[in-house]
Design a protein around this motif. Structure first.
Motif, PDB file in Angstrom:
ATOM      1  N   SER A   1       7.214  -2.214   7.452  1.00 21.14           N
ATOM      2  CA  SER A   1       8.523  -2.424   6.020  1.00 21.14           C
ATOM      3  C   SER A   1       8.668  -1.956   4.990  1.00 21.14           C
ATOM      4  O   SER A   1       8.386  -3.199   4.486  1.00 21.14           O
ATOM      5  CB  SER A   1       9.741  -2.735   6.647  1.00 21.14           C
ATOM      6  N   TYR A   2       8.903  -0.864   4.890  1.00 20.95           N
ATOM      7  CA  TYR A   2       8.812  -0.363   2.958  1.00 20.95           C
ATOM      8  C   TYR A   2      10.075  -0.308   2.921  1.00 20.95           C
ATOM      9  O   TYR A   2      10.909   0.653   3.004  1.00 20.95           O
ATOM     10  CB  TYR A   2       7.659   0.430   2.404  1.00 20.95           C
ATOM     11  N   TRP A   3      10.231  -0.825   0.991  1.00 19.36           N
ATOM     12  CA  TRP A   3      11.747  -0.630   1.252  1.00 19.36           C
ATOM     13  C   TRP A   3      11.542  -0.020  -0.299  1.00 19.36           C
ATOM     14  O   TRP A   3      10.758  -0.392  -1.955  1.00 19.36           O
ATOM     15  CB  TRP A   3      12.827  -1.881  -0.019  1.00 19.36           C
ATOM     16  N   GLY A   4      12.538   0.824  -0.932  1.00 18.81           N
ATOM     17  CA  GLY A   4      12.359   1.641  -2.449  1.00 18.81           C
ATOM     18  C   GLY A   4      13.396   0.444  -3.182  1.00 18.81           C
ATOM     19  O   GLY A   4      14.118  -0.911  -3.087  1.00 18.81           O
ATOM     20  N   GLN A   5      12.968   0.685  -4.983  1.00 17.33           N
ATOM     21  CA  GLN A   5      13.892   0.095  -5.814  1.00 17.33           C
ATOM     22  C   GLN A   5      15.892   0.381  -5.345  1.00 17.33           C
ATOM     23  O   GLN A   5      16.470  -0.471  -6.107  1.00 17.33           O
ATOM     24  CB  GLN A   5      12.963   0.185  -6.734  1.00 17.33           C
ATOM     25  N   GLY A   6      16.060   1.467  -4.547  1.00 18.77           N
ATOM     26  CA  GLY A   6      17.658   2.067  -5.075  1.00 18.77           C
ATOM     27  C   GLY A   6      17.811   2.719  -6.145  1.00 18.77           C
ATOM     28  O   GLY A   6      17.268   2.242  -7.100  1.00 18.77           O
ATOM     29  N   THR A   7      18.885   3.149  -6.267  1.00 15.98           N
ATOM     30  CA  THR A   7      19.546   4.341  -6.718  1.00 15.98           C
ATOM     31  C   THR A   7      20.971   4.698  -6.559  1.00 15.98           C
ATOM     32  O   THR A   7      21.000   4.164  -5.637  1.00 15.98           O
ATOM     33  CB  THR A   7      19.154   6.107  -6.712  1.00 15.98           C
ATOM     34  N   GLN A   8      21.380   4.174  -7.679  1.00 17.50           N
ATOM     35  CA  GLN A   8      23.353   4.233  -7.739  1.00 17.50           C
ATOM     36  C   GLN A   8      23.773   5.650  -7.706  1.00 17.50           C
ATOM     37  O   GLN A   8      23.374   6.111  -8.301  1.00 17.50           O
ATOM     38  CB  GLN A   8      23.498   3.127  -9.516  1.00 17.50           C
ATOM     39  N   VAL A   9      24.877   5.121  -6.895  1.00 20.48           N
ATOM     40  CA  VAL A   9      25.803   5.939  -6.789  1.00 20.48           C
ATOM     41  C   VAL A   9      27.409   5.685  -6.611  1.00 20.48           C
ATOM     42  O   VAL A   9      27.374   4.881  -6.409  1.00 20.48           O
ATOM     43  CB  VAL A   9      25.504   6.923  -4.730  1.00 20.48           C
ATOM     44  N   THR A  10      27.745   6.344  -7.636  1.00 24.30           N
ATOM     45  CA  THR A  10      28.788   5.885  -8.053  1.00 24.30           C
ATOM     46  C   THR A  10      30.089   7.134  -7.648  1.00 24.30           C
ATOM     47  O   THR A  10      30.348   8.162  -8.477  1.00 24.30           O
ATOM     48  CB  THR A  10      29.333   5.242  -9.443  1.00 24.30           C
ATOM     49  N   VAL A  11      30.994   7.063  -6.539  1.00 22.39           N
ATOM     50  CA  VAL A  11      32.072   7.816  -6.232  1.00 22.39           C
ATOM     51  C   VAL A  11      33.486   7.234  -7.369  1.00 22.39           C
ATOM     52  O   VAL A  11      34.085   6.517  -6.993  1.00 22.39           O
ATOM     53  CB  VAL A  11      32.439   7.751  -5.287  1.00 22.39           C
ATOM     54  N   SER A  12      34.045   8.420  -8.342  1.00 19.65           N
ATOM     55  CA  SER A  12      35.041   8.013  -9.284  1.00 19.65           C
ATOM     56  C   SER A  12      36.175   9.312 -10.014  1.00 19.65           C
ATOM     57  O   SER A  12      34.801  10.257 -10.658  1.00 19.65           O
ATOM     58  CB  SER A  12      34.528   6.153 -10.016  1.00 19.65           C
ATOM     59  N   SER A  13      36.616   9.335 -10.218  1.00 13.18           N
ATOM     60  CA  SER A  13      37.133  10.239 -11.143  1.00 13.18           C
ATOM     61  C   SER A  13      37.795   9.942 -12.636  1.00 13.18           C
ATOM     62  O   SER A  13      37.945  10.512 -13.765  1.00 13.18           O
ATOM     63  CB  SER A  13      38.847  10.333 -10.452  1.00 13.18           C
TER      64      SER A  13
ATOM     65  N   GLN B   1       0.711  -0.937   0.083  1.00 14.83           N
ATOM     66  CA  GLN B   1      -0.008  -0.373   0.087  1.00 14.83           C
ATOM     67  C   GLN B   1       0.689   0.919   0.165  1.00 14.83           C
ATOM     68  O   GLN B   1       0.162   2.369  -0.103  1.00 14.83           O
ATOM     69  CB  GLN B   1      -1.099  -0.002   1.247  1.00 14.83           C
ATOM     70  N   VAL B   2       1.548   1.327   0.910  1.00  9.42           N
ATOM     71  CA  VAL B   2       3.048   1.955   0.163  1.00  9.42           C
ATOM     72  C   VAL B   2       4.095   1.736  -0.517  1.00  9.42           C
ATOM     73  O   VAL B   2       4.691   0.604  -0.665  1.00  9.42           O
ATOM     74  CB  VAL B   2       3.772   2.668   1.614  1.00  9.42           C
ATOM     75  N   GLN B   3       4.440   3.033  -1.585  1.00  8.05           N
ATOM     76  CA  GLN B   3       5.297   2.549  -2.102  1.00  8.05           C
ATOM     77  C   GLN B   3       6.266   3.688  -1.530  1.00  8.05           C
ATOM     78  O   GLN B   3       6.165   5.305  -1.893  1.00  8.05           O
ATOM     79  CB  GLN B   3       5.092   3.403  -3.785  1.00  8.05           C
ATOM     80  N   LEU B   4       7.720   3.310  -2.243  1.00  9.01           N
ATOM     81  CA  LEU B   4       8.427   4.357  -1.945  1.00  9.01           C
ATOM     82  C   LEU B   4       9.526   4.293  -3.190  1.00  9.01           C
ATOM     83  O   LEU B   4      10.137   3.310  -3.908  1.00  9.01           O
ATOM     84  CB  LEU B   4       9.769   3.965  -0.817  1.00  9.01           C
ATOM     85  N   VAL B   5      10.391   5.680  -3.737  1.00  7.14           N
ATOM     86  CA  VAL B   5      10.548   5.733  -5.200  1.00  7.14           C
ATOM     87  C   VAL B   5      12.163   6.561  -4.556  1.00  7.14           C
ATOM     88  O   VAL B   5      11.860   8.150  -4.429  1.00  7.14           O
ATOM     89  CB  VAL B   5       9.971   6.451  -6.164  1.00  7.14           C
ATOM     90  N   GLU B   6      12.758   6.016  -4.506  1.00  7.37           N
ATOM     91  CA  GLU B   6      15.288   7.158  -4.660  1.00  7.37           C
ATOM     92  C   GLU B   6      14.744   7.844  -6.139  1.00  7.37           C
ATOM     93  O   GLU B   6      14.569   7.022  -7.194  1.00  7.37           O
ATOM     94  CB  GLU B   6      15.038   6.405  -4.391  1.00  7.37           C
ATOM     95  N   SER B   7      15.509   8.911  -6.239  1.00  6.50           N
ATOM     96  CA  SER B   7      16.198   9.830  -6.748  1.00  6.50           C
ATOM     97  C   SER B   7      17.359  10.483  -7.150  1.00  6.50           C
ATOM     98  O   SER B   7      17.399  10.483  -5.512  1.00  6.50           O
ATOM     99  CB  SER B   7      15.216  10.973  -7.404  1.00  6.50           C
ATOM    100  N   GLY B   8      17.328  10.731  -7.495  1.00  9.96           N
ATOM    101  CA  GLY B   8      19.072  11.609  -7.057  1.00  9.96           C
ATOM    102  C   GLY B   8      20.560  10.990  -7.610  1.00  9.96           C
ATOM    103  O   GLY B   8      21.876  11.555  -6.964  1.00  9.96           O
ATOM    104  N   GLY B   9      20.212   9.169  -7.657  1.00 11.50           N
ATOM    105  CA  GLY B   9      21.522   9.296  -8.178  1.00 11.50           C
ATOM    106  C   GLY B   9      22.827   9.579  -9.058  1.00 11.50           C
ATOM    107  O   GLY B   9      22.133   9.903  -9.531  1.00 11.50           O
ATOM    108  N   GLY B  10      24.130   8.772  -9.215  1.00  7.61           N
ATOM    109  CA  GLY B  10      24.702   9.684 -10.400  1.00  7.61           C
ATOM    110  C   GLY B  10      26.389   8.983 -10.020  1.00  7.61           C
ATOM    111  O   GLY B  10      26.564   8.839  -9.151  1.00  7.61           O
ATOM    112  N   LEU B  11      26.993   9.563 -11.504  1.00  4.33           N
ATOM    113  CA  LEU B  11      28.700   9.216 -11.156  1.00  4.33           C
ATOM    114  C   LEU B  11      29.220  10.692 -10.576  1.00  4.33           C
ATOM    115  O   LEU B  11      28.746  12.235 -10.717  1.00  4.33           O
ATOM    116  CB  LEU B  11      28.404   9.357 -12.691  1.00  4.33           C
ATOM    117  N   VAL B  12      29.600  10.787  -9.530  1.00  2.00           N
ATOM    118  CA  VAL B  12      30.222  12.039  -8.784  1.00  2.00           C
ATOM    119  C   VAL B  12      31.891  12.110  -8.983  1.00  2.00           C
ATOM    120  O   VAL B  12      32.335  10.490  -8.349  1.00  2.00           O
ATOM    121  CB  VAL B  12      29.354  12.752  -8.227  1.00  2.00           C
TER     122      VAL B  12
END
Length: 121
Positions: A109-121, A1-12
């Motif tokens: 307890s509810y979970w989102g699908q996840g968002t990838q964070v990559t820290v690399s030069s 009944q509750v959905q979680l959606v993440e955003s904002g991940g990326g390469l930095v």
């Protein structure tokens, strides 16, 4: 009944910043604790930060002083501001929340699908 959606991940690049957002939607009566977890390849999922409804926070030692968790109860949102990012912060970041969809229902307890964070030069 509750959905979680993440955003904002990326390469930095190392030393950079990212802000993750997690939006809760659906049939929501109340949300209690909200958390951010992360899982790096080949490793277990670890708790990064937690925030209560009233705004009390806890952080993993590895992110203290660099990450800040916050929430907007009116919008059913939780955020993770990540500064001074390091390559070892690379992971899939997932949002987790304890919520109920009605006054007579229990907490789930509810979970989102996840968002990838990559820290690399």
């Amino acid at each position: 009944q509750v959905q979680l959606v993440e955003s904002g991940g990326g390469l930095v690049q190392p030393g950079g910043s990212l802000r993750l957002s997690c939006a809760a939607s659906g049939i929501i009566f109340s949300i209690n604790d909200m958390r951010w977890y992360r899982q790096a390849p080949g490793k277990e999922r670890d708790l990064v930060a937690r925030i209560t409804y009233g705004g009390s926070t806890n952080y993993a030692d590895s992110v203290k002083g660099r990450f800040t968790i916050s929430r907007d109860n009116a919008k059913n949102m939780v955020y993770l501001q990540m500064d001074s990012l390091k390559p070892e912060d690379t992971a899939v970041y997932s949002c987790n929340a304890d919520a109920k969809s009605g006054s007579g229902l229990g907490w789930r307890s509810y979970w989102g699908q996840g968002t990838q964070v990559t820290v690399s030069s």
